[in-house]
Design a protein around this motif. Structure first.
Motif, PDB file in Angstrom:
ATOM      1  N   TYR A 133       1.030  -0.705   0.397  1.00  0.00           N
ATOM      2  CA  TYR A 133       0.054   0.028   0.386  1.00  0.00           C
ATOM      3  C   TYR A 133       1.334   1.202   0.140  1.00  0.00           C
ATOM      4  N   ASP A 134       2.289   0.982   0.670  1.00  0.00           N
ATOM      5  CA  ASP A 134       3.094   1.967   0.860  1.00  0.00           C
ATOM      6  C   ASP A 134       3.742   2.901  -0.263  1.00  0.00           C
ATOM      7  N   VAL A 135       3.331   1.670  -1.191  1.00  0.00           N
ATOM      8  CA  VAL A 135       4.136   2.374  -2.605  1.00  0.00           C
ATOM      9  C   VAL A 135       3.270   1.834  -3.957  1.00  0.00           C
ATOM     10  N   GLY A 136       2.393   2.456  -3.280  1.00  0.00           N
ATOM     11  CA  GLY A 136       1.274   2.751  -4.276  1.00  0.00           C
ATOM     12  C   GLY A 136       0.566   1.800  -5.215  1.00  0.00           C
ATOM     13  N   TYR A 137       0.159   0.255  -4.453  1.00  0.00           N
ATOM     14  CA  TYR A 137      -0.123  -1.056  -4.600  1.00  0.00           C
ATOM     15  C   TYR A 137      -1.692  -1.543  -3.941  1.00  0.00           C
ATOM     16  N   GLN A 138      -2.755  -1.108  -4.265  1.00  0.00           N
ATOM     17  CA  GLN A 138      -3.858  -1.646  -4.173  1.00  0.00           C
ATOM     18  C   GLN A 138      -4.236  -2.773  -3.101  1.00  0.00           C
ATOM     19  N   ASN A 139      -2.918  -3.890  -4.364  1.00  0.00           N
ATOM     20  CA  ASN A 139      -3.705  -5.751  -3.685  1.00  0.00           C
ATOM     21  C   ASN A 139      -1.956  -5.789  -3.535  1.00  0.00           C
ATOM     22  N   PRO A 140      -2.273  -6.777  -2.334  1.00  0.00           N
ATOM     23  CA  PRO A 140      -0.203  -7.588  -2.297  1.00  0.00           C
ATOM     24  C   PRO A 140      -0.328  -8.356  -3.358  1.00  0.00           C
ATOM     25  N   VAL A 141      -1.388  -9.016  -4.114  1.00  0.00           N
ATOM     26  CA  VAL A 141      -0.859 -10.345  -4.601  1.00  0.00           C
ATOM     27  C   VAL A 141      -0.622  -9.142  -5.954  1.00  0.00           C
ATOM     28  N   VAL A 142      -0.578  -8.822  -6.451  1.00  0.00           N
ATOM     29  CA  VAL A 142      -0.415  -7.580  -7.737  1.00  0.00           C
ATOM     30  C   VAL A 142       1.110  -7.389  -7.233  1.00  0.00           C
ATOM     31  N   PHE A 143       1.240  -6.346  -6.223  1.00  0.00           N
ATOM     32  CA  PHE A 143       2.613  -6.245  -5.341  1.00  0.00           C
ATOM     33  C   PHE A 143       3.416  -7.725  -5.699  1.00  0.00           C
ATOM     34  N   SER A 144       2.735  -7.923  -5.095  1.00  0.00           N
ATOM     35  CA  SER A 144       4.139  -9.647  -4.830  1.00  0.00           C
ATOM     36  C   SER A 144       4.155 -10.081  -6.238  1.00  0.00           C
ATOM     37  N   VAL A 145       3.469 -10.202  -7.173  1.00  0.00           N
ATOM     38  CA  VAL A 145       3.950 -10.908  -9.041  1.00  0.00           C
ATOM     39  C   VAL A 145       4.853  -9.379  -9.146  1.00  0.00           C
ATOM     40  N   ALA A 146       4.884  -8.158  -8.881  1.00  0.00           N
ATOM     41  CA  ALA A 146       5.305  -7.818  -9.679  1.00  0.00           C
ATOM     42  C   ALA A 146       6.903  -7.204  -9.322  1.00  0.00           C
ATOM     43  N   PHE A 147       7.100  -7.202  -7.994  1.00  0.00           N
ATOM     44  CA  PHE A 147       8.015  -7.398  -7.366  1.00  0.00           C
ATOM     45  C   PHE A 147       8.835  -8.615  -7.279  1.00  0.00           C
ATOM     46  N   LYS A 148       8.407  -9.615  -7.429  1.00  0.00           N
ATOM     47  CA  LYS A 148       8.186 -10.938  -7.971  1.00  0.00           C
ATOM     48  C   LYS A 148       9.501 -10.971  -9.643  1.00  0.00           C
ATOM     49  N   LYS A 149       8.724 -10.698 -10.377  1.00  0.00           N
ATOM     50  CA  LYS A 149       9.089  -9.849 -11.952  1.00  0.00           C
ATOM     51  C   LYS A 149      10.570  -9.115 -11.572  1.00  0.00           C
ATOM     52  N   ALA A 150      10.541  -8.025 -10.656  1.00  0.00           N
ATOM     53  CA  ALA A 150      11.387  -6.788 -10.706  1.00  0.00           C
ATOM     54  C   ALA A 150      12.879  -7.579 -10.322  1.00  0.00           C
TER      55      ALA A 150
END
Length: 90
Positions: A59-76
């Motif tokens: 949420y702090d970095v702008g993602y409303q969905n933690p699952v979407v964040f985790s997918v993006a983080f893993k990709k990065a």
């Protein structure tokens, strides 16, 4: 993604094409890709330097969905946020 670009264009008072050209020249990425990169860098910092829950970091970095964040983080970064946190603390 278009609404993000529209907001950036509005804030920068530039045309979308001009903003794209400037970002590409400066960072080698599109404006949206640059924003995503900055968000991931901030998330990595928070994972290492705090004990905040991953959901809070998302949420702090702008993602409303933690699952979407985790997918993006893993990709990065090539690992889940929780694995990244453990690997960096060693």
């Amino acid at each position: 993604q278009q609404w993000v670009l529209d907001a950036m264009v509005s804030i920068a008072c530039l045309s979308a094409e001009h903003l794209r050209r400037l970002c590409k020249a400066q960072y080698g990425r599109s404006p949206v890709q640059q924003l995503r990169w900055l968000r991931m860098q901030r998330a990595a910092e928070l994972l290492i330097s705090t004990d905040f829950k991953i959901e809070a970091i998302a949420y702090d970095v702008g993602y409303q969905n933690p699952v979407v964040f985790s997918v993006a983080f893993k990709k990065a970064f090539g690992s889940q946020p929780s694995q990244y946190r453990i690997g960096q603390s060693v």
